[in-house]
Design an enzyme around this catalytic site. Structure first.
Site, PDB file in Angstrom:
ATOM      1  CG  HIS A  52      21.806  16.659   0.971  1.00 52.17           C
ATOM      2  ND1 HIS A  52      20.851  15.945   0.267  1.00 52.17           N
ATOM      3  CD2 HIS A  52      22.075  15.919   2.076  1.00 52.17           C
ATOM      4  CE1 HIS A  52      20.560  14.839   0.914  1.00 52.17           C
ATOM      5  NE2 HIS A  52      21.286  14.797   2.013  1.00 52.17           N
ATOM      6  CD  GLU A 127      24.907  13.701   0.093  1.00 49.24           C
ATOM      7  OE1 GLU A 127      24.148  13.407   1.026  1.00 49.24           O
ATOM      8  OE2 GLU A 127      24.649  14.579  -0.727  1.00 49.24           O
TER       9      GLU A 127
END
Length: 210
Positions: A52, A127
């Site tokens: 992430h 992302e």
């Protein structure tokens, strides 16, 4: 991680649970503060999110580089977990036109360390960092362009078969208002939904899926 047990005890059996991180250690031992992938498996967890952007960047600590993220992914897969592997560029990198340069460098160590069989347990989450929690969202066309490029990169650097089977999800401020337009794109297979999942709007995200 400390609330995973409670979540598992209250959700329906057909809903899978993911941890947000795990250690690079293949076995439990003197790794103070780390959660081993095998511990997650013992708890009944089936997924883990790795790479992430917040962990790559770091918060009050050094960020994780792509080699470490790839190593953790291999450890997790070998332990029996499925992995949501996150990639994405910053705003200045998007504006400089190097989005795929960034994403490919993030995926290169992964392609080197995983076997073809391992890829069955991998889902890619694109992302764009500039769209996470900011309210900004890549247009469906922008997201599709990057997803298609990621799939093409996997075809060239892993295999065509893996590229056709791997799930590539979008993770940048997906919400009820844009979920349908995003998920209608050919190479967007789902969403890694953060902020909206904590609000009633999450129901709209689910209902908006084609």
């Amino acid at each position: 991680a400390i609330h995973i047990g409670l979540v598992l005890s209250t959700l329906r059996d057909d809903i899978e649970v993911a941890a947000q991180n795990c250690g690079a250690n293949a076995k439990c031992g003197a790794y103070t503060g780390e959660v081993c992938a095998t511990q997650l498996v013992d708890m009944g967890v089936t997924w883990v999110i790795l790479g992430h952007s917040e962990r790559r960047e770091g918060f009050e600590m050094a960020g994780e580089d792509s080699e470490l993220v790839a190593k953790k992914t291999k450890v997790a897969v070998d332990a029996g977990l499925k992995v949501q592997f996150c990639i994405g560029e910053k705003k200045e990198e998007r504006e400089a036109g190097i989005t795929m340069d960034v994403c490919s460098k993030q995926m290169e160590p992964l392609a080197k360390i995983l076997s073809t069989e391992d890829w069955a347990k991998i889902s890619i989450a694109y992302e764009p960092v500039w769209a996470i929690g900011t309210g900004l969202t890549a247009t469906p066309e922008m997201a599709q362009e990057t997803h298609a490029a990621v799939r093409a990169w996997i075809a060239d650097n892993v295999s065509k078969e893996v590229s056709e089977k791997v799930q590539i999800q979008y993770g940048g401020s997906m919400k009820g208002a844009n979920v349908q337009a995003l998920l209608e794109q050919n190479d967007i297979d789902g969403g890694l939904i953060g902020g909206a999942s904590l609000k009633a709007d999450f129901v709209n995200c689910i209902n908006g899926a084609p």
